[in-house]
Enzyme design. Structure first.
Site, mmCIF file in Angstrom:
data_model
loop_
_atom_site.group_PDB
_atom_site.id
_atom_site.type_symbol
_atom_site.label_atom_id
_atom_site.label_comp_id
_atom_site.label_asym_id
_atom_site.label_seq_id
_atom_site.Cartn_x
_atom_site.Cartn_y
_atom_site.Cartn_z
ATOM 1 N N HIS A 189 43.995 38.040 34.542
ATOM 2 C CA HIS A 189 44.662 37.947 35.846
ATOM 3 C C HIS A 189 43.711 37.385 36.902
ATOM 4 C CE1 HIS A 189 47.676 40.353 33.879
ATOM 5 N NE2 HIS A 189 48.411 40.433 34.972
ATOM 6 N N HIS A 230 42.172 47.383 33.843
ATOM 7 C CA HIS A 230 40.856 46.907 33.433
ATOM 8 C C HIS A 230 39.798 47.848 33.970
ATOM 9 C CE1 HIS A 230 41.448 42.914 31.570
ATOM 10 N NE2 HIS A 230 42.501 42.818 32.357
ATOM 11 N N ASP A 234 35.187 44.345 34.014
ATOM 12 C CA ASP A 234 36.068 43.211 33.709
ATOM 13 C C ASP A 234 36.352 42.377 34.953
ATOM 14 O OD1 ASP A 234 36.153 44.542 31.290
ATOM 15 O OD2 ASP A 234 38.086 45.473 31.702
#
Length: 314
Positions: A189, A230, A234
């Protein structure tokens, strides 16, 4: 005395503007088709790499093993949104994604334009492929227990049974994308969000939108952690990796032609030739009200004027 605008005047005005818009749209279609014919290999290659990335993310799910959630400073600082409000993060990401896609197609509608749709997507796909290549290497190197709700111990979606056939592996369905596990470092994302925002930062024209876009990416980072999609690592790794990849790839690619900072075509006696030159360079209709500048070099040789268009492929 003020003139009264009648329905007939309004209809005439709307008809005239609609005609201009249609001519502009058709001219832009012609221009973009010509660019696509030259750069279709880059577009196709980028789309194939998107599929490979999705395939790799699904593949690592077979190796995922749920376990206790790792200690994480982001989880400690940010309250958990919970499953009922986890959609907030996806809603913001979808807004960023769709807004950028719509912006890349604005040359088909608006008079003032700075980019070519095909060329900007060649560039964006190059950025995405570079980041996703590093991401695949990273999440296959080490599989962490997923912090998302469907990846935790006790969830039926946390692990995948061995595939029955090769088609089960190669076929990527939306459910598998939404409920994947194991592809953590680093956030996909954040790759898309940062690539899109950095691209608009360079080629966009609205300062306020640029500022809002960066605020949206920051909010996206926090919402990803609050949604427990996450770990903090990350998101942090995505921030510096994506920016570095975009920086270095952008330096290696030829610069895109700027459609807003060019010289206007000179007026000649041959109006038909002027129209054809203008269409060739800008993808406009022949309506003088819609003429716009574009990168070019004018060389005067007696009474003849030559215009050399600069069209760089990505």
């Amino acid at each position: 005395m003020a003139r009264v605008v009648t329905d007939k005047d309004m209809s005439f005005y709307i008809g005239r503007e609609a005609s201009k818009l249609w001519k502009r749209f058709c001219a832009e279609i012609t221009t973009e088709i010509n660019l696509l014919a030259e750069n279709w290999k880059y577009i196709l290659g980028g789309l194939i790499c998107q599929y490979i990335h999705g395939l790799a993310a699904r593949g690592v799910h077979y190796f995922h093993r749920p376990g206790p959630i790792l200690q994480d400073v982001g989880f400690y600082l940010l309250p958990e949104l919970g499953q009922d409000r986890a959609y907030i993060s996806e809603t913001l990401f979808t807004t960023i994604f769709l807004s950028f896609v719509l912006w890349t197609f604005h040359p088909f509608i608006f008079k003032t334009k700075k980019i070519y749709t095909v060329l900007i997507w060649c560039r964006v796909l190059a950025f995405l492929v570079g980041c996703q290549f590093l991401r695949i290497i990273t999440f296959y190197s080490t599989q962490l227990p997923g912090p998302n709700y469907h990846c935790r111990e006790g969830s039926k979606l946390a692990t995948l049974p061995p595939p029955d056939n090769i088609l089960e592996v190669l076929l990527i369905v939306p459910r598998g994308v939404l409920y994947g596990c194991g592809d953590l470092i680093f956030s996909s994302h954040m790759i898309f969000s940062l690539v899109f925002v950095r691209t608009y930062q360079k080629y966009g024209t609205r300062r306020f939108i640029k500022q809002c876009a960066w605020l949206a990416v920051i909010a996206q980072s926090l919402l990803i952690l609050a949604s427990r999609k996450h770990y903090t690592v990350d998101v942090v790794v995505a921030w510096y990796t994506v920016n570095l990849v975009v920086f270095f790839i952008d330096k290696t690619l030829p610069e895109l032609p700027d459609r807003t900072s060019a010289l206007l075509l000179p007026v000649t006696k041959d109006s038909k030739s002027k129209e054809e030159n203008h269409k060739l360079l800008n993808g406009n209709s022949g309506d003088p009200a819609e003429w716009r500048p574009r990168n070019g070099k004018i060389v005067e040789d007696g009474k003849t004027v030559h215009v050399e268009a600069v069209i760089n492929g990505a």
